[in-house]
Structure formats: C-alpha cells, structure tokens
Design a protein around this motif. Structure first.
Motif, PDB file in Angstrom:
ATOM      1  N   ALA A 235       0.830  -1.199   0.000  1.00  0.00           N
ATOM      2  CA  ALA A 235       0.000   0.000   0.000  1.00  0.00           C
ATOM      3  C   ALA A 235       0.867   1.253   0.000  1.00  0.00           C
ATOM      4  N   ARG A 236       0.523   2.202  -0.814  1.00  0.00           N
ATOM      5  CA  ARG A 236       1.259   3.468  -0.874  1.00  0.00           C
ATOM      6  C   ARG A 236       0.268   4.610  -1.006  1.00  0.00           C
ATOM      7  N   LEU A 237       0.718   5.761  -0.478  1.00  0.00           N
ATOM      8  CA  LEU A 237      -0.076   6.980  -0.615  1.00  0.00           C
ATOM      9  C   LEU A 237       0.488   7.801  -1.771  1.00  0.00           C
ATOM     10  N   ARG A 238      -0.445   8.362  -2.512  1.00  0.00           N
ATOM     11  CA  ARG A 238      -0.041   9.276  -3.588  1.00  0.00           C
ATOM     12  C   ARG A 238      -0.420  10.672  -3.144  1.00  0.00           C
ATOM     13  N   ILE A 239       0.597  11.569  -3.030  1.00  0.00           N
ATOM     14  CA  ILE A 239       0.352  12.911  -2.505  1.00  0.00           C
ATOM     15  C   ILE A 239       0.909  13.935  -3.487  1.00  0.00           C
ATOM     16  N   ALA A 247       7.629  18.921   1.577  1.00  0.00           N
ATOM     17  CA  ALA A 247       6.697  17.847   1.948  1.00  0.00           C
ATOM     18  C   ALA A 247       7.440  16.529   2.103  1.00  0.00           C
ATOM     19  N   ARG A 248       8.376  16.269   1.168  1.00  0.00           N
ATOM     20  CA  ARG A 248       9.128  15.007   1.233  1.00  0.00           C
ATOM     21  C   ARG A 248       9.956  14.938   2.503  1.00  0.00           C
ATOM     22  N   ASP A 249      10.584  16.043   2.880  1.00  0.00           N
ATOM     23  CA  ASP A 249      11.417  16.054   4.084  1.00  0.00           C
ATOM     24  C   ASP A 249      10.583  15.790   5.332  1.00  0.00           C
ATOM     25  N   LEU A 250       9.406  16.419   5.394  1.00  0.00           N
ATOM     26  CA  LEU A 250       8.534  16.260   6.573  1.00  0.00           C
ATOM     27  C   LEU A 250       8.062  14.815   6.705  1.00  0.00           C
ATOM     28  N   ILE A 251       7.597  14.278   5.587  1.00  0.00           N
ATOM     29  CA  ILE A 251       7.057  12.909   5.629  1.00  0.00           C
ATOM     30  C   ILE A 251       8.162  11.904   5.916  1.00  0.00           C
ATOM     31  N   GLY A 252       9.324  12.125   5.268  1.00  0.00           N
ATOM     32  CA  GLY A 252      10.430  11.202   5.466  1.00  0.00           C
ATOM     33  C   GLY A 252      10.920  11.140   6.893  1.00  0.00           C
ATOM     34  N   VAL A 257       7.508   5.301   8.350  1.00  0.00           N
ATOM     35  CA  VAL A 257       7.290   5.572   6.926  1.00  0.00           C
ATOM     36  C   VAL A 257       8.436   4.953   6.124  1.00  0.00           C
ATOM     37  N   GLY A 258       8.092   4.271   5.037  1.00  0.00           N
ATOM     38  CA  GLY A 258       9.109   3.635   4.206  1.00  0.00           C
ATOM     39  C   GLY A 258       9.664   4.593   3.164  1.00  0.00           C
ATOM     40  N   GLU A 259       9.824   4.085   1.983  1.00  0.00           N
ATOM     41  CA  GLU A 259      10.428   4.875   0.908  1.00  0.00           C
ATOM     42  C   GLU A 259       9.497   5.997   0.486  1.00  0.00           C
ATOM     43  N   VAL A 260      10.072   7.170   0.237  1.00  0.00           N
ATOM     44  CA  VAL A 260       9.314   8.312  -0.284  1.00  0.00           C
ATOM     45  C   VAL A 260       9.919   8.658  -1.639  1.00  0.00           C
ATOM     46  N   VAL A 270       4.434   7.403  -1.205  1.00  0.00           N
ATOM     47  CA  VAL A 270       4.933   7.165   0.152  1.00  0.00           C
ATOM     48  C   VAL A 270       4.531   5.768   0.592  1.00  0.00           C
ATOM     49  N   GLU A 271       5.519   4.983   0.986  1.00  0.00           N
ATOM     50  CA  GLU A 271       5.224   3.642   1.522  1.00  0.00           C
ATOM     51  C   GLU A 271       4.813   3.790   2.977  1.00  0.00           C
ATOM     52  N   VAL A 272       3.511   3.731   3.178  1.00  0.00           N
ATOM     53  CA  VAL A 272       3.002   3.889   4.542  1.00  0.00           C
ATOM     54  C   VAL A 272       1.594   3.327   4.584  1.00  0.00           C
ATOM     55  N   GLY A 273       1.142   2.917   5.784  1.00  0.00           N
ATOM     56  CA  GLY A 273      -0.219   2.390   5.907  1.00  0.00           C
ATOM     57  C   GLY A 273      -1.243   3.452   5.575  1.00  0.00           C
TER      58      GLY A 273
END
Lengths: 316, 254
Positions: A235-239, A247-252, A257-260, A270-273
């Motif tokens: 499952a991945r989120l598309r943002i 945004a990438r820095d914050l999420i990472g 959280v897995g690979e961004v 984003v690899e995340v639930g």
C-alpha cells in the motif's frame, strides 16, 4: 553440451510443481543467449503468467519446455518427466507462436490429423470446437480463417488431449479488444481444477487480469517470480503537494514511513499504511504546504515491471 | 507422357520430308503397345526423377513452410516416428503415381495403334511388373534426395531450386565431362542419374544417347549395382534427414 534431465517422478504421486527449471540456458552463439540461467516453478492448478518484453526469451523457453529446442545447459522437468518425451507430450497441450495448420484442410480435418498424431479418439474434436466457439466454421478451410479464428483453432488443438498442462504463447496476439476479452475468459475457464496453465505475453496488463502468479523475464533471465501482490508494491499513498521538497522532508522524518519517491515533478509516492492519511495531511497543511491530491496508489504490474527492470540494471 | 508419346507422335504425324528415311517406321514401332513399357521406362530417370525430387521436397518442405512441424512434434509421437510415418506415406504415394503413368502410357499407345491401323500386341505381365518396380525405385531415390534437401534447407523454394540444379545441371555436367576426365568418370558411377539409366537400360529401354533432355551417354552399371546404388541413395538420404530432424531445434514458423 552439459544439459541433464532429472529423473522421472512416479505418476501415482501428486506433483506439486508441474514445471521446474534450474539454470536453464540456451545459447545460440557466444554473444546470443536467449535464455540465461532461468529458474521457474509452476504449481499444479495455477494460471502462471510468463511476462517480458519482446526478445526476452519467453518463446524460446516455451519451446524448450515442449521439446522443440534443446537447451545448452541446466535442467528442466515437466510433469515429472523429460520435455518432449512421448509420455510428457501426451499430457501437455501447447500453442506456440502463431497457430500453424495445413491451409488446404478444414479446421476439423486439421484436428483429425493432430488426433492421429496424438493417438487419441476423434470424439474430443467436437467438444473442443464447441469450447472455442468454432464449430460453425469447422468445415471451412484453415486458409479462410481470420486471425482470431486461427488463434481459437490453436487453442482447440492444444485442448485436444485434455492436457494436465496447457502452454499458451501470446494467445491474444492479433485479436481485437472484444476477442481479447473472450480469450481471457476462455483461459480463465481452462485453468479450473487440476489443469495448470502457463501463459506468456508481453502485455502485462492482460496477464494481471487472469494470472495467479507471474514470472517476469528480461534478457533471458527471471527477474522476479511471485503473486501479483508480491510483485506490486504494498500500500502506498499518492500525494500531490507544493512545495514538494519540503513535503518530502517532513514525511520522510516520520516514524514508520518507508520509501518516499518523487514522481511526475510534484507528486510523492509514500510507503506507509493508508490509515495514516489523515495524520500526514494534517502535518503538511499545518506546515503551510498545499496538498492538492491525497489518495491510495495501486501500482499496476506494468509499473512494477519497469521498476524491477530498472533495479536489475536492464535497459540502461 | 509429353516427351514419351505426345511429342513423338506429333513428330510422326508431321511433315516426313523433315526426317531421315525410315525414321517414321522406327518412331511408330516405339509408340505401339508392345513397346509401351520400354518407351515409358526411358522417361523415368530424367523426367520422372525431376518430378519425384519435387514431390519429395514438397512432402517435407511444406511442413517447414507452413510451420506445421511445431504441432506435429508436440502431440505425442517422437520426431522419428512422425518422420518415418511421412516417409512411409511417400513410398506408398509413389506406387499409384507410377502405376498411373504406366496406365496413361498404355492407353496412349493403344490409341496410336488403333489410329494407325496397327496390330495390338501386349507385353508380358512380368515385364510390366518388373518395370513398375524399377520405376518406383528410381522415383524413391530421387524423392528421398528431395526430402533431404528440404530438411537441410528448411523449406520448399530453395530446396526445389537446389534440387533442380543438382539433378539437371550438376549430375549432367559430371556425366558429360566424365567422358574426358577420369576422376569425373569414376564419380559419375555414383550418381542417381547413372544408376537410374543403367537400371532401365538393363530392362530393355532405349536410351537416347544424343545430347538433349532425357539423354545419357555415360557408362552403364550392372543391374545389381544400379539397384543397390538406388537403394543406397534412399537409405543415405533418409538417414541424414532423420538425424537432422532428430537433433536440430525447431525454431519459428517459417
């Protein structure tokens, strides 16, 4: 040549893998290796997709499996037996490349010829013609058939022996969209029960719809083998956000959280639930980042293939 | 039929001032029923052989051209069984082919005899049967060569071209120059053409020795040797073909 065949398994025991290859290699010239150390396992009763671009070695592999081509090295076992042996062939039905029949004979007569070669009764002919919906044109000469009809006759021929293993090489080749849908439905029906279907195609989207497991091959090598879920990313989120770097820095920086990945310039994968969608949305908005899109991303087999081949270093 | 009956009869019925005296009677006698066996025999080594070579090419070459070998070799029977079955069928097919040619030749000779008011005398049955066997053997040898060329070239067009060049040119050149070069003279004894003509000559056929289609002016072999050579060609060509079929990969629909 150091090709070796494994010993024939006893028929009385169930064979869990109907196709097993170990290091299967076919080298035509020092610089032309069609199949390169291929290891595949096809389980009994599954529909196994053999996917790869043109020239990947799919058809050569299938030809090896039915004994038309001798491998240079490696081992191969089909239904516990040697490829191309009479015992194995009697239990395998195959459609390899373009269906080829005697043009001056009717569809029905062509199947009669094959029945004689296979040593089976003519009584199988009518049922297989009905199954592929070709009974109405069975008395017409093969040379008058459309491409779709030729493909269907090829499937009928493969089904004549009521085989345990069905090998289909690009069965939807040349068919129109409606024909491709019908063919996929037919293949799905053929894969019921104990029968195993091995289908090769370069159309990954097509195999996605009918296969239980898939082997991805390129340049003669198996890149990956597994179920559709195993091959696609989880499952991945598309943002879609701006500015995307912030945004990438914050999420990472978030825990768990897995690979961004940044794709298409301003989109993050984003690899995340998926249950953390609201949390991530709030994080970005509170930081002043504009979020114009946030949804679950389901990778297609095609994108998985492209991703896997890039990882393997092919195509560079 | 064309060269054994149609053209000779046309020559007989055309302006006799064009021919040497006495040739008319010779031409007519050769076309009568009592000589139909010897007359039709003479056409087999050249004309029949060429046709047989093409038949052999088509028998197996067509499978390559259509791509049907893929299906033939993936049903159940081994490659050698499939090949053996086809060759047995080819051998059987040649029997009615030869018989039909003899039948047409007989009726042509009968027609000529009736038209020219000549007596109808039939050759002995044993002579006909013997000739049938000899012609079948000649055609079997040439068709086997055709099969071999088709297998080696994996098709029909190239095989027919190569086969005709070999049959009509190469063997002919070797025979012609065999009269002047000892090595070629020795080599000519191993040609299909030489064996074919030797066999029919020993059965009483008249072989044209002047240059032209259907002519032969080499040294004749004995009956036994020519039969052995023809049988040997069949065996050699089929063994080579079987070996190639057994071991070579079947790739792509040509």
């Amino acid at each position: 040549m150091n090709f070796e065949y494994t010993s024939i398994a006893r028929k009385q025991h169930a064979i869990s893998f109907v196709i097993e290859t170990n290091g299967l290699t076919k080298r035509y010239r020092p610089d032309v290796v069609a199949v390169n150390g291929l290891d595949i396992r096809v389980k009994r009763g599954e529909v196994y997709g053999f996917v790869g671009p043109n020239g990947a070695g799919k058809t050569t592999t299938l030809r090896i499996l039915v004994g038309l081509v001798r491998p240079t090295s490696g081992s191969c076992e089909i239904l516990g037996g040697k490829p191309g042996s009479p015992d194995t062939l009697s239990r395998v039905g195959a459609l390899i490349e373009t269906p080829a029949f005697y043009p001056y004979l009717s569809g029905r007569d062509n199947l009669r010829v094959l029945s004689r070669l296979a040593g089976i009764d003519f009584s199988r002919i009518e049922p297989v013609l009905e199954e592929v919906e070709l009974a109405g044109r069975a008395d017409d000469r093969f040379k008058t058939y459309s491409l779709g009809m030729k493909q269907r006759l090829g499937i009928a021929a493969a089904m004549l022996k009521d085989p345990e293993l069905l090998i289909l090489d690009e069965p939807t080749n040349g068919l129109d969209p409606a024909g491709m849908v019908e063919m996929r439905q037919l293949i799905r029906q053929l894969g019921h029960g104990d029968r195993t279907v091995l289908i090769s195609s370069h159309l990954m989207g097509e195999l996605e719809q009918i296969c239980d497991r898939i082997g991805i091959v390129k340049d003669g090598r198996l890149i990956k083998e597994g179920t559709l879920e195993e091959l696609r990313h989880g499952a991945r989120l598309r943002i879609k956000a701006s500015p995307v770097d912030r945004a990438r820095d914050l999420i990472g920086a978030l825990e768990g959280v897995g690979e961004v990945q940044t794709v298409e310039g301003d989109v993050l994968l984003v690899e995340v639930g998926l249950s953390r969608s609201a949390e991530i949305n709030r994080l970005l908005v509170d930081d002043g980042i504009e979020v114009s899109e946030l949804c679950a991303a389901q990778d297609s087999l095609e994108s998985a293939f492209l991703s896997l081949t890039e990882e393997a270093g092919f195509g560079k | 039929m064309l060269f054994s009956y149609l053209l000779p009869y046309f020559a007989f019925t055309s302006d006799s001032n064009f021919r040497p005296r006495g040739l008319d009677k010779v031409l007519l006698v050769e076309l009568l029923p009592q000589n139909f066996v010897n007359n039709i025999l003479a056409s087999f080594p050249f004309f029949g052989g060429t046709i047989a070579l093409i038949i052999g090419v088509l028998f197996l070459g067509s499978e390559y051209s259509w791509g049907t070998l893929t299906y033939a070799f993936t049903q159940r029977a081994s490659r050698l069984k499939v090949f053996g079955g086809k060759m047995a069928a080819l051998g059987v097919v040649l029997v009615p082919f030869v018989a039909l040619v003899f039948l047409f030749a007989f009726f042509a000779s009968l027609f000529i005899a009736v038209r020219e008011g000549q007596a109808v005398e039939l050759p002995p049955l044993w002579q006909v049967v013997r000739a049938l066997g000899a012609c079948w053997l000649i055609m079997a040898a040439w068709s086997s060569v055709g099969v071999m060329i088709a297998v080696l070239s994996r098709g029909t067009a190239l095989a027919i071209g190569l086969g005709i060049i070999y049959a009509l040119v190469i063997e002919n050149v070797i025979t012609v120059f065999g009269k002047q070069i000892e090595l070629l003279s020795s080599l000519s004894k191993f040609l299909v053409r030489t064996s074919g003509y030797s066999l029919i000559y020993s059965l009483g056929a008249t072989v044209q020795s002047e240059a032209g289609p259907g002519s032969f002016f080499g040294d004749y072999l004995s009956v036994a040797r020519s039969c052995a050579m023809l049988g040997g060609f069949v065996v050699l060509a089929l063994v080579i073909s079987a070996a190639v079929i057994r071991w070579r990969d079947v790739v792509g629909n040509t």
